[in-house]
Design a protein around this motif. Structure first.
Motif, PDB file in Angstrom:
ATOM      1  N   ILE A   1       0.877  -1.304  -0.069  1.00  0.00           N
ATOM      2  CA  ILE A   1      -0.021  -0.009   0.000  1.00  0.00           C
ATOM      3  C   ILE A   1       0.891   1.196  -0.099  1.00  0.00           C
ATOM      4  N   LYS A   2       1.920   1.237   0.792  1.00  0.00           N
ATOM      5  CA  LYS A   2       2.862   2.182   0.837  1.00  0.00           C
ATOM      6  C   LYS A   2       3.560   2.530  -0.637  1.00  0.00           C
ATOM      7  N   ARG A   3       3.792   1.482  -1.491  1.00  0.00           N
ATOM      8  CA  ARG A   3       4.398   1.699  -2.595  1.00  0.00           C
ATOM      9  C   ARG A   3       3.405   2.379  -3.693  1.00  0.00           C
ATOM     10  N   ILE A   4       2.044   2.030  -3.360  1.00  0.00           N
ATOM     11  CA  ILE A   4       1.132   2.321  -4.288  1.00  0.00           C
ATOM     12  C   ILE A   4       0.923   3.746  -3.919  1.00  0.00           C
ATOM     13  N   ILE A   5       1.064   4.315  -2.691  1.00  0.00           N
ATOM     14  CA  ILE A   5       0.935   5.904  -2.340  1.00  0.00           C
ATOM     15  C   ILE A   5       2.222   6.634  -3.008  1.00  0.00           C
ATOM     16  N   ASP A   6       3.430   6.004  -2.734  1.00  0.00           N
ATOM     17  CA  ASP A   6       4.719   6.471  -3.172  1.00  0.00           C
ATOM     18  C   ASP A   6       4.631   6.537  -4.570  1.00  0.00           C
ATOM     19  N   SER A   7       3.651   5.895  -5.402  1.00  0.00           N
ATOM     20  CA  SER A   7       3.741   6.056  -6.900  1.00  0.00           C
ATOM     21  C   SER A   7       3.200   7.298  -7.485  1.00  0.00           C
ATOM     22  N   GLY A   8       2.517   7.991  -6.488  1.00  0.00           N
ATOM     23  CA  GLY A   8       1.903   9.260  -6.893  1.00  0.00           C
ATOM     24  C   GLY A   8       0.721   9.163  -7.475  1.00  0.00           C
ATOM     25  N   LYS A   9       0.285   7.824  -7.859  1.00  0.00           N
ATOM     26  CA  LYS A   9      -1.069   7.812  -8.666  1.00  0.00           C
ATOM     27  C   LYS A   9      -2.395   8.277  -7.713  1.00  0.00           C
ATOM     28  N   PRO A  10      -3.511   8.993  -8.156  1.00  0.00           N
ATOM     29  CA  PRO A  10      -4.444   9.097  -7.215  1.00  0.00           C
ATOM     30  C   PRO A  10      -5.210   7.950  -6.782  1.00  0.00           C
TER      31      PRO A  10
ATOM     32  N   ILE B   1       2.268   5.027   7.458  1.00  0.00           N
ATOM     33  CA  ILE B   1       1.789   5.055   5.892  1.00  0.00           C
ATOM     34  C   ILE B   1       1.174   6.074   5.186  1.00  0.00           C
ATOM     35  N   TYR B   2      -0.101   6.515   6.144  1.00  0.00           N
ATOM     36  CA  TYR B   2      -0.952   7.317   5.775  1.00  0.00           C
ATOM     37  C   TYR B   2      -0.681   8.691   5.832  1.00  0.00           C
ATOM     38  N   ASN B   3       0.392   8.835   6.768  1.00  0.00           N
ATOM     39  CA  ASN B   3       0.698  10.309   7.005  1.00  0.00           C
ATOM     40  C   ASN B   3       1.471  11.011   5.660  1.00  0.00           C
ATOM     41  N   ASN B   4       0.729  12.022   5.432  1.00  0.00           N
ATOM     42  CA  ASN B   4       1.131  12.831   4.076  1.00  0.00           C
ATOM     43  C   ASN B   4       0.772  12.151   2.923  1.00  0.00           C
ATOM     44  N   SER B   5      -0.171  11.188   3.024  1.00  0.00           N
ATOM     45  CA  SER B   5      -0.824  10.612   1.877  1.00  0.00           C
ATOM     46  C   SER B   5      -2.054  11.443   1.492  1.00  0.00           C
ATOM     47  N   GLN B   6      -2.383  11.439   0.304  1.00  0.00           N
ATOM     48  CA  GLN B   6      -3.765  11.772  -0.182  1.00  0.00           C
ATOM     49  C   GLN B   6      -4.627  10.771  -0.759  1.00  0.00           C
ATOM     50  N   ILE B   7      -5.497  10.322   0.229  1.00  0.00           N
ATOM     51  CA  ILE B   7      -6.468   9.054  -0.248  1.00  0.00           C
ATOM     52  C   ILE B   7      -8.039   9.738  -0.155  1.00  0.00           C
ATOM     53  N   THR B   8      -8.676   9.324  -0.995  1.00  0.00           N
ATOM     54  CA  THR B   8     -10.095   9.613  -0.929  1.00  0.00           C
ATOM     55  C   THR B   8     -10.952   8.152  -0.642  1.00  0.00           C
ATOM     56  N   PHE B   9     -11.354   8.221   0.516  1.00  0.00           N
ATOM     57  CA  PHE B   9     -12.152   7.003   1.225  1.00  0.00           C
ATOM     58  C   PHE B   9     -13.625   7.057   1.126  1.00  0.00           C
ATOM     59  N   VAL B  10     -14.145   6.012   0.381  1.00  0.00           N
ATOM     60  CA  VAL B  10     -15.577   6.203  -0.064  1.00  0.00           C
ATOM     61  C   VAL B  10     -16.201   4.838   0.994  1.00  0.00           C
ATOM     62  N   ALA B  11     -17.066   5.445   1.646  1.00  0.00           N
ATOM     63  CA  ALA B  11     -17.807   4.366   2.645  1.00  0.00           C
ATOM     64  C   ALA B  11     -19.175   4.212   1.999  1.00  0.00           C
ATOM     65  N   CYS B  12     -19.559   2.837   1.858  1.00  0.00           N
ATOM     66  CA  CYS B  12     -20.818   2.219   1.335  1.00  0.00           C
ATOM     67  C   CYS B  12     -22.099   2.762   2.022  1.00  0.00           C
TER      68      CYS B  12
ATOM     69  N   ILE C   1      -7.244   8.340   9.898  1.00  0.00           N
ATOM     70  CA  ILE C   1      -7.521   9.062   8.761  1.00  0.00           C
ATOM     71  C   ILE C   1      -8.124  10.426   8.794  1.00  0.00           C
ATOM     72  N   LYS C   2      -7.733  11.024  10.010  1.00  0.00           N
ATOM     73  CA  LYS C   2      -8.378  12.327  10.192  1.00  0.00           C
ATOM     74  C   LYS C   2      -7.797  13.248   9.131  1.00  0.00           C
ATOM     75  N   GLY C   3      -8.459  14.094   8.492  1.00  0.00           N
ATOM     76  CA  GLY C   3      -7.944  14.853   7.446  1.00  0.00           C
ATOM     77  C   GLY C   3      -7.939  14.411   6.110  1.00  0.00           C
ATOM     78  N   GLN C   4      -8.310  13.211   6.139  1.00  0.00           N
ATOM     79  CA  GLN C   4      -8.448  12.620   4.550  1.00  0.00           C
ATOM     80  C   GLN C   4      -9.686  12.864   4.160  1.00  0.00           C
ATOM     81  N   THR C   5     -10.015  12.871   2.988  1.00  0.00           N
ATOM     82  CA  THR C   5     -11.144  12.986   2.221  1.00  0.00           C
ATOM     83  C   THR C   5     -12.128  11.833   2.412  1.00  0.00           C
ATOM     84  N   ILE C   6     -13.226  12.037   3.095  1.00  0.00           N
ATOM     85  CA  ILE C   6     -14.282  10.802   3.228  1.00  0.00           C
ATOM     86  C   ILE C   6     -15.707  11.044   2.877  1.00  0.00           C
TER      87      ILE C   6
END
Length: 420
Positions: free
Chosen positions: A117-126, A179-190, A204-209
Motif C-alpha cells: 500500500i505504501k508503494r502505491i501511495i509513493d507511486s503518486g497515482k491518485p 503509511i497514511y501520513n502525508n498521503s492523499q487518499i479519498t475514502f468512500v464508505a458504502c 484517517i483524520k484530515g483525509q477526504t471521506i
C-alpha cells in the motif's frame, strides 16, 4: 480515463461482488475500467489475476500463523482480524502503470501488504479506497463492535486472547499511521454509518471521506412472475416464503440465532401464519439450518450466478437479514431491486436502506420479538403491493449503475485534477 479496481477476489464475498458490479457500471458509462484480483472466478477479460504460485498460498498461511502465534496459539478470531504483513507489489504491472486512478477495495488475506500500500501511495497515482468494512481505519479488526479505541490508538485489543498496551493491534495501527501520513487518499464508505465511523478514526483524520452506495444492475435485478420462478426452482406455490442468505450461514455475526428465535415466536403466537410459512436458505452450510427452524426449509446453498439469484429473490415474499454487524449488504439491494420487501435490525447501513414501514421493517437491534413483529407485519398487516413497489423504486433511484457510476466519476475527476 483508465481506472484499476483492486480486490482480493473477483466474485466471492460481498466486497468482490460490489467491486465487480462497479467495474461493469463504469464500463457502461464510458470509463475504461479493469479489475486486478488474486482469485479469479470467471473468464471475464477485463479482470486480471495475479500469477498463481505456491508463494501466494504461503503468504496467506504466513499471515494466519503470525496472528495465531500472537493470539497464544488459539484459533479465536483468527479470521476476524488482518495484519497485512504479506502481499504482492503491483506497481510494476502494466495495468497499474497505465491507470489514471487506483481504486482499492477489500485487499486483505494476502492481496496487498501494508508495504505494498505504501508503494502505491509513493507511486503518486491518485488513490480512491472504498470501505467495505472498518479494517482500513482500525488496527487489525474488520468490525470493532462496541470498541472505540480506533478513535485514538488501538491497543489492548479485545479480538486478541492476551491483549496488552503494545499488542498486535497497537503495532499495526502505528504502522498504518506512518503509511497514511502525508498521503492523499479519498475514502468512500458504502453507507452513512461506516462514513461516520471512518470520520471518528484517528488514522484517517484530515483525509477526504464520502459516502457512495454499491451499484446494482436494475435491468437484471427486477420483478419477475413469482409463480414461474417457484416452479423453475421447485419451490411450493402455496406458501409464503422467507429468504435468509449469507456467504456462511453459521457465521454468528449474520444473526441466525435471532431468526430462529423469531420463527419460534411466530409459531407460538401466530399458528395460522406459521402453517403458511417456509424458509429459503441461501449460502454455504445451508443444510445445517434444516433442524434449527420450525418451518419447512428449502436449501439453495451458495449461488454466484446472478441470473439464478434473480430467480431466487423473485420466488420469495420477504427477505430477512438478522445481521448483527453490516455495512451496506448487497443482498438487501438485490432483494429490493426485485420488489421484495426486507426486514432487518437497526444496525450499520441497514436503516439507510430499509425505510421503516415504507419498503420494509427495521426491527429493534437484537430483538427477536421485534424481528418476528416485522415478519408478521410485512406479510399480514402492511400493504404488500405498496411495500414491493416502494422497494423497487428505492433500488432504482439510489443504487442503479448510472447513478452510482456518475458519483464515482466525479470523485475520479477530482482526484486526477488534484494530482495534476
Amino acid at each position: 480515463m483508465r481506472v484499476l479496481i483492486i480486490n482480493t477476489a473477483e466474485r466471492i464475498g460481498g466486497a468482490a461482488i460490489a467491486a465487480n458490479r462497479l467495474m461493469e457500471a463504469l464500463k457502461n458509462n464510458g470509463i475504461k475500467a479493469k479489475m486486478l484480483v488474486r482469485d479469479k472466478q470467471t473468464d471475464q477479460v477485463s479482470v486480471i489475476a495475479l500469477k498463481k504460485s505456491w508463494r501466494k498460498i504461503w503468504q496467506f498461511a504466513w499471515e494466519r500463523i503470525v496472528i495465531w502465534a500472537a493470539n497464544g496459539f488459539k484459533k479465536h478470531n483468527l479470521f476476524a482480524v488482518d495484519i497485512a504483513n504479506t502481499g504482492t507489489n503491483i506497481t510494476s504491472l502494466p495495468e497499474f502503470r497505465q491507470a489514471d486512478v487506483i481504486h482499492l477495495h477489500w485487499i486483505n488475506q494476502g492481496m496487498l501488504s501494508l508495504n505494498d500500500i505504501k508503494r502505491i501511495i509513493d507511486s503518486g497515482k491518485p488513490i480512491v479506497w472504498t470501505l467495505h468494512d472498518m479494517w482500513p481505519f482500525t488496527g487489525i479488526c474488520h468490525y470493532a463492535g462496541n470498541c472505540d479505541k480506533y478513535t485514538s490508538s488501538c491497543q489492548n485489543c479485545e479480538m486478541l486472547q492476551k491483549p496488552h498496551k503494545k499488542d498486535l493491534s497497537y503495532k499495526i495501527f502505528r504502522k498504518k499511521a506512518k503509511i497514511y501520513n502525508n498521503s492523499q487518499i479519498t475514502f468512500v464508505a458504502c453507507s452513512h454509518w461506516l462514513e461516520e465511523m471512518a470520520r471518528n478514526s484517528a488514522l484517517i483524520k484530515g483525509q477526504t471521506i464520502v459516502s457512495i452506495p454499491n451499484a446494482i444492475n436494475t435491468n437484471l435485478f427486477m420483478p419477475r412472475p413469482k409463480k414461474f420462478a417457484r416452479e423453475k426452482l421447485h419451490l411450493p406455490t402455496d406458501k409464503r416464503l422467507l429468504l435468509f442468505g449469507s456467504m456462511k450461514i453459521t457465521d454468528k455475526r449474520k444473526g441466525i440465532d435471532y431468526l430462529i428465535k423469531a420463527c419460534e415466536l411466530i409459531t407460538k403466537e401466530d399458528p395460522k401464519l406459521s402453517k403458511d410459512l417456509g424458509v429459503v436458505v441461501l449460502g454455504s452450510h445451508a443444510d445445517q439450518c434444516t433442524s434449527l427452524l420450525p418451518f419447512p426449509i428449502y436449501n439453495m446453498n451458495y449461488v454466484s450466478n446472478e441470473k439464478e439469484l434473480v430467480e431466487i429473490y423473485n420466488a420469495v415474499d420477504l427477505y430477512v437479514t438478522p445481521s448483527l454487524q453490516d455495512n451496506l449488504p448487497n443482498t438487501i439491494v438485490e432483494a429490493m431491486a426485485c420488489g421484495i420487501p426486507c426486514v432487518g435490525f437497526q444496525i450499520g447501513g441497514i436503516p439507510q436502506m430499509i425505510d421503516h414501514l415504507h419498503n420494509g421493517y427495521v426491527a429493534q437491534y437484537k430483538s427477536a420479538e421485534d424481528l418476528a413483529n416485522g415478519i408478521r407485519w410485512t406479510l399480514t398487516e402492511g400493504n404488500y403491493q405498496s411495500l414491493s413497489e416502494a422497494a423497487k423504486r428505492k433500488a432504482t433511484s439510489t443504487y442503479s449503475e448510472s447513478i452510482v457510476a456518475n458519483q464515482y466519476i466525479k470523485i475520479y475527476n477530482k482526484v486526477i485534477n488534484q494530482n495534476a
